[in-house]
Motif scaffolding. Structure first.
Motif, PDB file in Angstrom:
ATOM      1  N   LEU A 122      54.689  39.317  32.785  1.00 18.28           N
ATOM      2  CA  LEU A 122      54.330  37.996  33.284  1.00 18.28           C
ATOM      3  C   LEU A 122      54.284  37.995  34.815  1.00 18.28           C
ATOM      4  O   LEU A 122      53.419  37.381  35.429  1.00 18.28           O
ATOM      5  CB  LEU A 122      55.345  36.973  32.776  1.00 18.28           C
ATOM      6  N   SER A 123      55.217  38.721  35.430  1.00 14.81           N
ATOM      7  CA  SER A 123      55.280  38.764  36.890  1.00 14.81           C
ATOM      8  C   SER A 123      54.086  39.473  37.517  1.00 14.81           C
ATOM      9  O   SER A 123      53.820  39.311  38.706  1.00 14.81           O
ATOM     10  CB  SER A 123      56.574  39.440  37.342  1.00 14.81           C
ATOM     11  N   VAL A 124      53.361  40.263  36.729  1.00 18.48           N
ATOM     12  CA  VAL A 124      52.191  40.950  37.265  1.00 18.48           C
ATOM     13  C   VAL A 124      51.120  39.949  37.659  1.00 18.48           C
ATOM     14  O   VAL A 124      50.263  40.238  38.487  1.00 18.48           O
ATOM     15  CB  VAL A 124      51.676  42.002  36.255  1.00 18.48           C
ATOM     16  N   GLY A 125      51.187  38.743  37.110  1.00 15.78           N
ATOM     17  CA  GLY A 125      50.271  37.687  37.548  1.00 15.78           C
ATOM     18  C   GLY A 125      50.349  37.455  39.042  1.00 15.78           C
ATOM     19  O   GLY A 125      49.361  37.118  39.687  1.00 15.78           O
ATOM     20  N   PHE A 126      51.533  37.678  39.627  1.00 17.68           N
ATOM     21  CA  PHE A 126      51.681  37.555  41.076  1.00 17.68           C
ATOM     22  C   PHE A 126      50.975  38.687  41.793  1.00 17.68           C
ATOM     23  O   PHE A 126      50.440  38.502  42.884  1.00 17.68           O
ATOM     24  CB  PHE A 126      53.164  37.555  41.467  1.00 17.68           C
ATOM     25  N   THR A 127      50.981  39.876  41.198  1.00 25.43           N
ATOM     26  CA  THR A 127      50.385  41.029  41.876  1.00 25.43           C
ATOM     27  C   THR A 127      48.866  40.988  41.865  1.00 25.43           C
ATOM     28  O   THR A 127      48.230  41.631  42.684  1.00 25.43           O
ATOM     29  CB  THR A 127      50.865  42.352  41.242  1.00 25.43           C
ATOM     30  N   ILE A 128      48.287  40.249  40.922  1.00 26.27           N
ATOM     31  CA  ILE A 128      46.830  40.163  40.835  1.00 26.27           C
ATOM     32  C   ILE A 128      46.335  38.762  41.200  1.00 26.27           C
ATOM     33  O   ILE A 128      45.219  38.386  40.869  1.00 26.27           O
ATOM     34  CB  ILE A 128      46.338  40.582  39.428  1.00 26.27           C
ATOM     35  N   ALA A 129      47.145  38.012  41.904  1.00 25.12           N
ATOM     36  CA  ALA A 129      46.847  36.610  42.219  1.00 25.12           C
ATOM     37  C   ALA A 129      45.546  36.434  42.997  1.00 25.12           C
ATOM     38  O   ALA A 129      44.886  35.410  42.863  1.00 25.12           O
ATOM     39  CB  ALA A 129      48.005  35.994  42.998  1.00 25.12           C
ATOM     40  N   LYS A 130      45.140  37.398  43.789  1.00 28.05           N
ATOM     41  CA  LYS A 130      43.936  37.253  44.612  1.00 28.05           C
ATOM     42  C   LYS A 130      42.669  37.642  43.865  1.00 28.05           C
ATOM     43  O   LYS A 130      41.578  37.514  44.394  1.00 28.05           O
ATOM     44  CB  LYS A 130      44.080  38.071  45.884  1.00 28.05           C
ATOM     45  N   TYR A 131      42.803  38.128  42.634  1.00 26.09           N
ATOM     46  CA  TYR A 131      41.633  38.493  41.840  1.00 26.09           C
ATOM     47  C   TYR A 131      40.937  37.240  41.332  1.00 26.09           C
ATOM     48  O   TYR A 131      41.578  36.230  41.059  1.00 26.09           O
ATOM     49  CB  TYR A 131      42.035  39.334  40.633  1.00 26.09           C
ATOM     50  N   ASN A 132      39.605  37.335  41.174  1.00 28.48           N
ATOM     51  CA  ASN A 132      38.908  36.247  40.488  1.00 28.48           C
ATOM     52  C   ASN A 132      39.147  36.422  38.988  1.00 28.48           C
ATOM     53  O   ASN A 132      39.764  37.393  38.553  1.00 28.48           O
ATOM     54  CB  ASN A 132      37.415  36.209  40.864  1.00 28.48           C
ATOM     55  N   VAL A 133      38.643  35.508  38.183  1.00 27.15           N
ATOM     56  CA  VAL A 133      38.959  35.517  36.754  1.00 27.15           C
ATOM     57  C   VAL A 133      38.485  36.805  36.074  1.00 27.15           C
ATOM     58  O   VAL A 133      39.184  37.368  35.230  1.00 27.15           O
ATOM     59  CB  VAL A 133      38.407  34.258  36.035  1.00 27.15           C
ATOM     60  N   TRP A 134      37.302  37.318  36.459  1.00 24.92           N
ATOM     61  CA  TRP A 134      36.772  38.530  35.823  1.00 24.92           C
ATOM     62  C   TRP A 134      37.577  39.754  36.222  1.00 24.92           C
ATOM     63  O   TRP A 134      37.818  40.639  35.392  1.00 24.92           O
ATOM     64  CB  TRP A 134      35.288  38.703  36.150  1.00 24.92           C
ATOM     65  N   GLU A 135      37.969  39.819  37.494  1.00 22.51           N
ATOM     66  CA  GLU A 135      38.806  40.932  37.941  1.00 22.51           C
ATOM     67  C   GLU A 135      40.171  40.890  37.256  1.00 22.51           C
ATOM     68  O   GLU A 135      40.699  41.927  36.857  1.00 22.51           O
ATOM     69  CB  GLU A 135      38.981  40.894  39.462  1.00 22.51           C
ATOM     70  N   ALA A 136      40.721  39.693  37.104  1.00 24.70           N
ATOM     71  CA  ALA A 136      42.017  39.549  36.425  1.00 24.70           C
ATOM     72  C   ALA A 136      41.899  39.975  34.966  1.00 24.70           C
ATOM     73  O   ALA A 136      42.774  40.696  34.448  1.00 24.70           O
ATOM     74  CB  ALA A 136      42.520  38.110  36.538  1.00 24.70           C
ATOM     75  N   LEU A 137      40.839  39.548  34.293  1.00 27.79           N
ATOM     76  CA  LEU A 137      40.634  39.953  32.894  1.00 27.79           C
ATOM     77  C   LEU A 137      40.478  41.463  32.776  1.00 27.79           C
ATOM     78  O   LEU A 137      41.039  42.083  31.866  1.00 27.79           O
ATOM     79  CB  LEU A 137      39.410  39.253  32.307  1.00 27.79           C
ATOM     80  N   LEU A 138      39.715  42.062  33.697  1.00 24.21           N
ATOM     81  CA  LEU A 138      39.521  43.510  33.667  1.00 24.21           C
ATOM     82  C   LEU A 138      40.834  44.238  33.933  1.00 24.21           C
ATOM     83  O   LEU A 138      41.175  45.197  33.228  1.00 24.21           O
ATOM     84  CB  LEU A 138      38.456  43.930  34.682  1.00 24.21           C
TER      85      LEU A 138
END
Length: 194
Positions: free
Chosen positions: A126-142
């Motif tokens: 769950l905390s990895v959401g902080f590490t990818i916070a600057k990604y857009n939705v597609w980058e986060a999904l990938l």
């Protein structure tokens, strides 16, 4: 979408670091169910992969929502990532060193037990959401998809090894996962200042 080698490498390393708990549980599941069928192996690995995909995505959604409403919160994201990943990685490292000679056994897992294992081994993701916070939705999904795919592969390997050799590697996997998470937390924190 700016996809670089670093993007994929970071996703793979996050996947490896986060999958170590699931790897250890997969080893135990393989040990305790040496005649596990391929279909069940896929179900076990797929469950762990799903939760390792879903938890960072849920974290990203929470962080993106909060950061969108409170821009001042963005400056705390590297600190939070460092603290969370450092804590989780340190805990994994400590447990891996402390329990290096102890083999943990779990009973053959049913569907409910598998879901509990999936949540328990992925809650730290769950905390990895902080590490990818600057990604857009597609980058986060990938990125979350990469983490899930890496988890699936590692869990399949863990089940095979568990079926063959047992859980002697479980403590080492936890140590490796802890070190990787701590290093990723440090990388996020340091690169946020440059």
């Amino acid at each position: 979408m700016d996809l670089s080698v670093v993007f994929f490498l970071k996703g793979i390393l996050l996947g490896v670091g986060l999958a170590m708990d699931a790897f250890s549980v997969s080893l135990a599941n393989g040990l305790n169910e040496p005649l596990m069928k391929k279909r069940k192996m896929g179900l076990v690995a797929g469950t762990f992969a799903f939760f390792q995909f879903a938890m960072p995505m849920l974290g990203w959604i929470c962080v993106s929502t909060i950061a969108a409403y409170f821009k001042a919160f963005e400056s705390y994201i590297p600190w939070i990532a460092l603290l969370l990943l450092g804590f989780i990685g340190g805990k994994m490292l400590y447990e891996g060193i402390r329990n290096k000679d102890e083999g943990e056994e779990s009973p053959a897992v049913g569907l409910l037990g598998l879901l509990v294992q999936g949540v328990a081994t992925s809650i730290d993701a769950l905390s990895v959401g902080f590490t990818i916070a600057k990604y857009n939705v597609w980058e986060a999904l990938l990125a979350c998809g990469i983490i899930g795919a890496v988890t699936f592969a590692i869990c399949i390997i863990g089940i095979f090894i568990g079926k063959k050799v047992g859980t002697k590697l479980a403590g080492k996997a936890s140590v490796l996962g802890g070190v990787i998470l701590i290093l990723i937390g440090l990388e996020i924190f340091i690169t946020s200042w440059f």
